[in-house]
Scaffold this motif. Sequence first.
Motif, PDB file in Angstrom:
ATOM      1  N   THR A  14       0.975   5.112   8.610  1.00 35.94           N
ATOM      2  CA  THR A  14      -0.134   4.393   8.572  1.00 35.94           C
ATOM      3  C   THR A  14       0.049   3.951   7.017  1.00 35.94           C
ATOM      4  N   GLY A  15      -0.308   2.460   6.461  1.00 36.16           N
ATOM      5  CA  GLY A  15      -0.182   2.057   5.200  1.00 36.16           C
ATOM      6  C   GLY A  15       1.226   2.359   4.556  1.00 36.16           C
ATOM      7  N   ALA A  16       2.171   2.103   5.057  1.00 32.98           N
ATOM      8  CA  ALA A  16       3.726   1.379   4.796  1.00 32.98           C
ATOM      9  C   ALA A  16       3.919   0.567   4.219  1.00 32.98           C
ATOM     10  N   ARG A  40      -2.010  -3.677   7.470  1.00 33.61           N
ATOM     11  CA  ARG A  40      -3.124  -4.901   7.268  1.00 33.61           C
ATOM     12  C   ARG A  40      -1.671  -6.314   7.015  1.00 33.61           C
ATOM     13  N   ARG A  41      -0.909  -5.855   6.311  1.00 34.17           N
ATOM     14  CA  ARG A  41      -0.140  -7.459   5.922  1.00 34.17           C
ATOM     15  C   ARG A  41       0.695  -7.382   6.784  1.00 34.17           C
ATOM     16  N   ALA A  42       1.158  -8.522   7.584  1.00 28.32           N
ATOM     17  CA  ALA A  42       2.477  -8.287   8.258  1.00 28.32           C
ATOM     18  C   ALA A  42       3.801  -8.659   6.910  1.00 28.32           C
ATOM     19  N   PHE A  62      -2.325  -4.301  11.541  1.00 30.70           N
ATOM     20  CA  PHE A  62      -3.394  -3.966  12.421  1.00 30.70           C
ATOM     21  C   PHE A  62      -3.952  -3.420  11.200  1.00 30.70           C
ATOM     22  N   ASP A  63      -5.662  -3.574  11.445  1.00 33.82           N
ATOM     23  CA  ASP A  63      -6.319  -3.171  10.579  1.00 33.82           C
ATOM     24  C   ASP A  63      -6.955  -2.104  11.772  1.00 33.82           C
ATOM     25  N   LEU A  64      -7.284  -1.106  10.295  1.00 29.51           N
ATOM     26  CA  LEU A  64      -7.591   0.689  10.909  1.00 29.51           C
ATOM     27  C   LEU A  64      -8.670   0.366  10.743  1.00 29.51           C
ATOM     28  N   ALA A  65     -10.080  -0.299  10.035  1.00 28.51           N
ATOM     29  CA  ALA A  65     -11.296  -0.272  10.370  1.00 28.51           C
ATOM     30  C   ALA A  65     -11.239  -0.711  11.552  1.00 28.51           C
ATOM     31  N   ASP A  66     -11.274  -1.819  11.863  1.00 27.53           N
ATOM     32  CA  ASP A  66     -11.424  -2.062  13.975  1.00 27.53           C
ATOM     33  C   ASP A  66     -11.109  -1.418  14.335  1.00 27.53           C
ATOM     34  N   SER A 141      -4.552  13.298   2.200  1.00 28.10           N
ATOM     35  CA  SER A 141      -6.292  13.085   1.378  1.00 28.10           C
ATOM     36  C   SER A 141      -5.997  12.410   0.196  1.00 28.10           C
ATOM     37  N   SER A 142      -6.642  13.120  -0.737  1.00 26.18           N
ATOM     38  CA  SER A 142      -7.216  12.774  -2.301  1.00 26.18           C
ATOM     39  C   SER A 142      -7.470  14.490  -3.094  1.00 26.18           C
ATOM     40  N   MET A 143      -7.286  14.865  -4.238  1.00 24.76           N
ATOM     41  CA  MET A 143      -8.424  15.659  -4.569  1.00 24.76           C
ATOM     42  C   MET A 143      -9.322  15.347  -4.350  1.00 24.76           C
ATOM     43  N   ILE A 184      -2.861  16.510  -0.591  1.00 24.63           N
ATOM     44  CA  ILE A 184      -3.761  16.592  -1.744  1.00 24.63           C
ATOM     45  C   ILE A 184      -3.132  16.352  -2.607  1.00 24.63           C
ATOM     46  N   PRO A 185      -2.561  15.223  -2.901  1.00 25.28           N
ATOM     47  CA  PRO A 185      -2.295  14.228  -4.138  1.00 25.28           C
ATOM     48  C   PRO A 185      -3.026  14.052  -5.389  1.00 25.28           C
ATOM     49  N   GLY A 186      -2.640  14.227  -6.221  1.00 28.55           N
ATOM     50  CA  GLY A 186      -3.329  14.038  -7.650  1.00 28.55           C
ATOM     51  C   GLY A 186      -3.336  12.759  -7.650  1.00 28.55           C
ATOM     52  N   PHE A 187      -2.823  12.446  -9.404  1.00 28.68           N
ATOM     53  CA  PHE A 187      -2.101  11.119  -9.561  1.00 28.68           C
ATOM     54  C   PHE A 187      -1.047  10.567  -9.569  1.00 28.68           C
ATOM     55  N   ILE A 188      -0.655   9.692  -8.449  1.00 26.95           N
ATOM     56  CA  ILE A 188       0.184   9.100  -8.333  1.00 26.95           C
ATOM     57  C   ILE A 188       0.088   7.433  -8.210  1.00 26.95           C
ATOM     58  N   LYS A 189       1.192   7.139  -9.453  1.00 26.27           N
ATOM     59  CA  LYS A 189       1.421   5.747  -9.384  1.00 26.27           C
ATOM     60  C   LYS A 189       1.628   5.359  -8.567  1.00 26.27           C
ATOM     61  N   ALA A 194      -6.259  -0.288  -8.058  1.00 23.62           N
ATOM     62  CA  ALA A 194      -6.286  -2.188  -8.312  1.00 23.62           C
ATOM     63  C   ALA A 194      -6.558  -2.749  -6.981  1.00 23.62           C
ATOM     64  N   HIS A 195      -6.774  -2.202  -6.028  1.00 21.77           N
ATOM     65  CA  HIS A 195      -6.671  -2.131  -4.545  1.00 21.77           C
ATOM     66  C   HIS A 195      -8.523  -2.158  -3.797  1.00 21.77           C
ATOM     67  N   ALA A 196      -8.899  -1.006  -4.829  1.00 22.35           N
ATOM     68  CA  ALA A 196     -10.212  -0.388  -5.159  1.00 22.35           C
ATOM     69  C   ALA A 196     -10.869  -1.545  -4.698  1.00 22.35           C
ATOM     70  N   VAL A 210      -5.222   6.406 -16.718  1.00 22.67           N
ATOM     71  CA  VAL A 210      -4.595   7.421 -16.661  1.00 22.67           C
ATOM     72  C   VAL A 210      -3.455   7.825 -15.854  1.00 22.67           C
ATOM     73  N   TYR A 211      -3.488   6.327 -14.585  1.00 17.61           N
ATOM     74  CA  TYR A 211      -2.062   6.936 -14.077  1.00 17.61           C
ATOM     75  C   TYR A 211      -0.281   6.241 -14.630  1.00 17.61           C
ATOM     76  N   ASP A 212      -0.903   5.921 -15.986  1.00 13.11           N
ATOM     77  CA  ASP A 212       0.424   5.674 -16.477  1.00 13.11           C
ATOM     78  C   ASP A 212       1.784   7.145 -16.533  1.00 13.11           C
TER      79      ASP A 212
HETATM   80  N1  LIG Z   1      -2.736   7.386  -5.745  1.00 13.89           N
HETATM   81  C1  LIG Z   1      -2.919   8.215  -5.865  1.00 13.89           C
HETATM   82  O1  LIG Z   1      -3.103   8.784  -6.856  1.00 13.89           O
HETATM   83  C2  LIG Z   1      -3.390   8.647  -4.802  1.00 13.89           C
HETATM   84  C3  LIG Z   1      -4.161  10.391  -5.219  1.00 13.89           C
HETATM   85  C4  LIG Z   1      -5.180  10.540  -4.020  1.00 13.89           C
HETATM   86  C5  LIG Z   1      -4.445  10.132  -2.657  1.00 13.89           C
HETATM   87  N2  LIG Z   1      -4.154   9.058  -2.437  1.00 13.89           N
HETATM   88  C6  LIG Z   1      -4.322   8.872  -1.014  1.00 13.89           C
HETATM   89  O2  LIG Z   1      -2.488   8.339  -0.579  1.00 13.89           O
HETATM   90  C7  LIG Z   1      -2.699   7.283   0.249  1.00 13.89           C
HETATM   91  C8  LIG Z   1      -1.937   5.854  -0.293  1.00 13.89           C
HETATM   92  O3  LIG Z   1      -2.898   4.950  -1.100  1.00 13.89           O
HETATM   93  P1  LIG Z   1      -1.377   4.876  -2.243  1.00 13.89           P
HETATM   94  O4  LIG Z   1      -1.770   5.542  -3.804  1.00 13.89           O
HETATM   95  O5  LIG Z   1       0.075   4.856  -1.487  1.00 13.89           O
HETATM   96  O6  LIG Z   1      -2.180   3.050  -2.815  1.00 13.89           O
HETATM   97  P2  LIG Z   1      -2.268   2.096  -2.116  1.00 13.89           P
HETATM   98  O7  LIG Z   1      -0.866   1.129  -2.190  1.00 13.89           O
HETATM   99  O8  LIG Z   1      -3.695   1.100  -2.274  1.00 13.89           O
HETATM  100  O9  LIG Z   1      -1.308   2.150  -0.923  1.00 13.89           O
HETATM  101  C9  LIG Z   1      -2.971   2.306   0.475  1.00 13.89           C
HETATM  102  C10 LIG Z   1      -2.283   1.674   1.929  1.00 13.89           C
HETATM  103  O10 LIG Z   1      -2.686   1.886   2.826  1.00 13.89           O
HETATM  104  C11 LIG Z   1      -3.451   0.331   3.186  1.00 13.89           C
HETATM  105  N3  LIG Z   1      -4.504  -0.110   4.049  1.00 13.89           N
HETATM  106  C12 LIG Z   1      -5.729  -0.265   3.034  1.00 13.89           C
HETATM  107  N4  LIG Z   1      -6.629  -0.348   3.953  1.00 13.89           N
HETATM  108  C13 LIG Z   1      -6.033  -0.463   5.419  1.00 13.89           C
HETATM  109  C14 LIG Z   1      -6.995  -0.949   6.579  1.00 13.89           C
HETATM  110  N5  LIG Z   1      -8.109  -0.985   6.351  1.00 13.89           N
HETATM  111  N6  LIG Z   1      -6.614  -0.998   7.673  1.00 13.89           N
HETATM  112  C15 LIG Z   1      -5.018  -0.524   7.151  1.00 13.89           C
HETATM  113  N7  LIG Z   1      -4.416  -0.226   6.340  1.00 13.89           N
HETATM  114  C16 LIG Z   1      -4.917  -0.088   5.431  1.00 13.89           C
HETATM  115  C17 LIG Z   1      -2.409  -0.291   2.440  1.00 13.89           C
HETATM  116  O11 LIG Z   1      -2.004  -1.856   3.052  1.00 13.89           O
HETATM  117  P3  LIG Z   1      -2.459  -3.492   3.257  1.00 13.89           P
HETATM  118  O12 LIG Z   1      -3.331  -3.640   2.543  1.00 13.89           O
HETATM  119  O13 LIG Z   1      -1.669  -3.618   4.100  1.00 13.89           O
HETATM  120  O14 LIG Z   1      -3.356  -2.939   5.200  1.00 13.89           O
HETATM  121  C18 LIG Z   1      -1.510  -0.191   1.571  1.00 13.89           C
HETATM  122  O15 LIG Z   1      -0.453   0.133   2.459  1.00 13.89           O
HETATM  123  C19 LIG Z   1      -4.598   6.818   0.461  1.00 13.89           C
HETATM  124  O16 LIG Z   1      -4.983   7.328   1.600  1.00 13.89           O
HETATM  125  C20 LIG Z   1      -5.443   7.173  -0.835  1.00 13.89           C
HETATM  126  O17 LIG Z   1      -6.359   7.569  -0.635  1.00 13.89           O
HETATM  127  C21 LIG Z   1      -3.303   8.075  -3.675  1.00 13.89           C
END
Ligand SMILES: NC(=O)c1ccc[n+]([C@@H]2O[C@H](COP(=O)([O-])OP(=O)(O)OC[C@H]3O[C@@H](n4cnc5c(N)ncnc54)[C@H](OP(=O)(O)O)[C@@H]3O)[C@@H](O)[C@H]2O)c1
Length: 286
Positions: A14-16, A40-42, A62-66, A141-143, A184-189, A194-196, A210-212
């Motif tokens: 998921t989240g691919a 979510r984005r086909a 699909f939307d995981l929140a549904d 997960s996450s820290m 458990i990822p730390g800071f990953i670029k 931005a999506h938060a 911090v992601y630089d």
């Molecule tokens: N980057 C970091 O520093 C970091 C650190 C700790 C943990 N993580 C974890 O790593 C995972 C991946 O995150 P990322 O850093 O790669 O961020 P990202 O680029 O924002 O990716 C998030 C992914 O989740 C999907 N998503 C979000 N809401 C969704 C929903 N309601 N239904 C289905 N899919 C949904 C998004 O796809 P759509 O927008 O297409 O739905 C996107 O593919 C997350 O679980 C995040 O909490 C990241």
Amino acid sequence: MSEQVSAGTVIWITGATSGIGRSLAIAYAATGARLILSGRRADALADVQRQCGTTNVHTIPFDLADLDSIPGRAAEAVACFGQVDTMVHNAGLAARERVVNTSRPVHEQILHTNYLGPALLTQALLPAMIERHDGHFVVISSMAGTYGSPQLGAYAAAKHALHGFFESLRAEEYDRGIVVTLVIPGFIKTDITAHALTGSGGSYGRVLSVYDNAMSADECARKIVQAVTTRRQEVVIGGVETWMIQLKRWLPRIHAMVIRSHPVRTRNKILGRIPILGRRWRTPKS
Ligand SMILES: NC(=O)c1ccc[n+]([C@@H]2O[C@H](COP(=O)([O-])OP(=O)(O)OC[C@H]3O[C@@H](n4cnc5c(N)ncnc54)[C@H](OP(=O)(O)O)[C@@H]3O)[C@@H](O)[C@H]2O)c1
């Protein structure tokens, strides 16, 4: 990599559509795994499917929140290749806001996307895995799943819930062939910040500095594949920021002090005073 991913293994990610999930899809495609990709984005899923460069890729947008749609999506995924061997719960959504200003809809969206959706998906796939005596859940997960920080109350709560749920599952089903890897990822670029969401449900829209110098999503994906292949229970991936987990464990009062100030700025200030680390950890502008 010390062991190989078995060619033909069916992996649902998921989240691919971006970030770590996209990198994981491409990394797994190169191993000969059969893939099911969700987000979510086909249109973005179709792009990643092309980048995987193999015909063994299905997409299920699909939307995981549904939550009501989840049993149907799980059945759709099983129908793609007959079974799902490895479920990678990677999709995630952050919210950046103080607890006092976080609205109920934001709490719900964060909890549904990060915890309840993955939990219900797991329950839908579990009976067939138990019957086959074989199934692997990989949980990104996450820290923030190990300690709370300012402005991450809703997100940290949802990530903590994942630990409680999947540690329980791991213990319950250990003898029936079910494996759980908590990542458990730390800071990953990536564009996660931005999506938060903001506390009212708007777009936070900024990539924090911090992601630089953070680890790339591709490197993170390689480390996840390795941890899954070697069936690790838990793996921490990232840079020096991941030391905060050890600080919480061994010096909790100092950890609390660091966290209640600006955690990243304070950490960098402390590390910047240590000569051997000073150059690397001079405080970035944030
Ligand atoms: N980057 C970091 O520093 C970091 C650190 C700790 C943990 N993580 C974890 O790593 C995972 C991946 O995150 P990322 O850093 O790669 O961020 P990202 O680029 O924002 O990716 C998030 C992914 O989740 C999907 N998503 C979000 N809401 C969704 C929903 N309601 N239904 C289905 N899919 C949904 C998004 O796809 P759509 O927008 O297409 O739905 C996107 O593919 C997350 O679980 C995040 O909490 C990241």
